[in-house]
Write an enzyme that holds these catalytic residues in place. Structure first.
Site, mmCIF file in Angstrom:
data_model
loop_
_atom_site.group_PDB
_atom_site.id
_atom_site.type_symbol
_atom_site.label_atom_id
_atom_site.label_comp_id
_atom_site.label_asym_id
_atom_site.label_seq_id
_atom_site.Cartn_x
_atom_site.Cartn_y
_atom_site.Cartn_z
ATOM 1 C CG ASN A 21 -1.755 1.222 1.367
ATOM 2 O OD1 ASN A 21 -1.772 2.059 0.460
ATOM 3 N ND2 ASN A 21 -2.465 1.354 2.470
ATOM 4 C CE LYS A 23 -0.274 3.187 4.766
ATOM 5 N NZ LYS A 23 -0.167 3.267 6.210
ATOM 6 C CG HIS A 111 -5.880 1.954 5.325
ATOM 7 N ND1 HIS A 111 -5.421 2.854 6.253
ATOM 8 C CD2 HIS A 111 -4.874 1.075 5.119
ATOM 9 C CE1 HIS A 111 -4.172 2.533 6.595
ATOM 10 N NE2 HIS A 111 -3.822 1.456 5.912
ATOM 11 C CD GLU A 113 -2.921 5.486 6.846
ATOM 12 O OE1 GLU A 113 -2.941 5.450 5.600
ATOM 13 O OE2 GLU A 113 -1.979 5.045 7.522
ATOM 14 C CD GLU A 181 -3.341 -2.420 7.344
ATOM 15 O OE1 GLU A 181 -2.252 -2.646 6.822
ATOM 16 O OE2 GLU A 181 -4.002 -1.380 7.116
ATOM 17 N N GLY A 187 2.680 2.427 10.835
ATOM 18 C CA GLY A 187 3.660 3.513 10.704
ATOM 19 C C GLY A 187 4.389 3.861 11.988
ATOM 20 C CB SER A 219 5.307 -1.608 11.894
ATOM 21 O OG SER A 219 4.890 -0.278 12.171
ATOM 22 N N GLY A 241 4.945 1.395 4.635
ATOM 23 C CA GLY A 241 6.240 2.043 4.432
ATOM 24 C C GLY A 241 7.277 1.176 3.720
HETATM 25 P P1 13P Z 1 3.038 0.530 7.636
HETATM 26 O O1 13P Z 1 3.570 -0.783 7.086
HETATM 27 O O2 13P Z 1 3.764 1.714 7.141
HETATM 28 O O3 13P Z 1 2.922 0.456 9.128
HETATM 29 O O4 13P Z 1 1.547 0.684 7.067
HETATM 30 C C1 13P Z 1 0.672 -0.390 7.182
HETATM 31 C C2 13P Z 1 -0.546 -0.068 6.428
HETATM 32 O O5 13P Z 1 -1.303 0.818 6.801
HETATM 33 C C3 13P Z 1 -0.813 -0.829 5.197
HETATM 34 O O6 13P Z 1 -2.106 -0.617 4.736
#
Ligand code: 13P
Length: 259
Positions: A21, A23, A111, A113, A181, A187, A219, A241
């Site tokens: 992802n 983002k 998600h 977010e 998640e 993150g 993460s 990330g």
């Molecule tokens: P990170 O791997 O950066 O923690 O993000 C996870 C995520 O939100 C994947 O959708």
């Protein structure tokens, strides 16, 4: 790219899936470079590897460019969100049909977010999942609890209510993937313990359609992926990330090489 039919036939063995992802990251040149490198890694992989389905979900602005680079690579393309309607006066939104038109076979929905910054409710997410299916896309539904909810002992309750509120009745293992998640792990460099992941994935499996794939996200990186991805209830990873670095992402993908 594995079509829906093939995914359906493979459900008994739950084909592993590692999804990146991206983002809101990357300009066209960055996206093209990352996709080119992933395509090279895929081409150089030994026969029968990487041993899992590989998916990248770039920002909407890069779908065309990245999709073009990835043609023939075996790496699938996905969106990060879609609107519930097929078209219309929804400024700034993108429909599932538009994602399919660009070569997407998946879309990430719900998600944390999006829930946090765009106020998405379980009902809205359920409508988006139905929209994804209407356009022939498989949906990756994200669920997870906040730190406060976990500390209050409510993690399973919260995730269960997200599942109950957002999975349409017609869901099947061929059309839906669930990503657990934990919000506090996204993150932050923190990951859930393997015990907590196993417990939550088992609970999700109890409530979800038979044979569904359940990914872990939060993460995930090349160092912690061996311990997470070998858990029996974990069918892959949703990587944020670390998916922006081709080497790191391919190291995670390659966890399944020996399987
Ligand atoms: P990170 O791997 O950066 O923690 O993000 C996870 C995520 O939100 C994947 O959708």
């Amino acid at each position: 790219m594995i079509g829906t039919g093939q995914r359906g036939r493979n459900m008994a063995i739950r084909t592993k899936l590692v999804a990146g992802n991206w983002k809101m990251n990357g300009l066209r040149q960055d996206g093209a470079m990352l996709a080119h490198t992933l395509k090279e890694y895929a081409a150089a992989a030994a026969p029968g590897t990487p041993g899992c389905e590989v998916l990248v979900c770039p920002p909407a602005t890069l779908l065309s460019e990245v999709g073009g680079v990835l043609v023939g690579s075996g790496i699938a393309l996905g969106g990060q969100d879609c609107h519930a309607a097929p078209k219309g006066a929804y400024t700034g939104d993108i429909s599932a049909e538009m994602l399919a038109d660009l070569g997407c076979s998946y879309v990430i929905l719900g998600h944390s977010e999006r829930r946090q910054h765009h106020g998405e409710t379980d009902t809205a997410i359920r409508d988006k999942i139905a929209a994804a299916w209407r356009a022939g896309l498989a949906a990756i539904l994200c669920v997870g609890e906040t730190q406060e909810q976990r500390q209050a002992g409510k993690a399973v309750e919260i995730v269960s209510s997200q599942l109950d509120g957002s999975i349409p009745h017609a869901a099947s293992a061929a059309t839906l993937v669930i990503a657990y998640e934990p919000v506090w792990a996204i993150g932050t460099g923190l990951t859930a313990t393997t015990e907590d992941i196993s417990e939550m994935h088992a609970e999700i499996r109890r409530r979800a359609p038979a044979g569904i794939r359940i990914l872990y996200g939060g993460s995930v990186n090349p160092r912690n992926c061996p311990a997470i991805l070998t858990l029996s209830e974990v069918d892959g990873a949703l990587v944020g990330g670390a998916s922006l670095n081709a080497n790191d992402f391919w190291t995670i993908v390659s966890s399944y090489a020996a399987k």
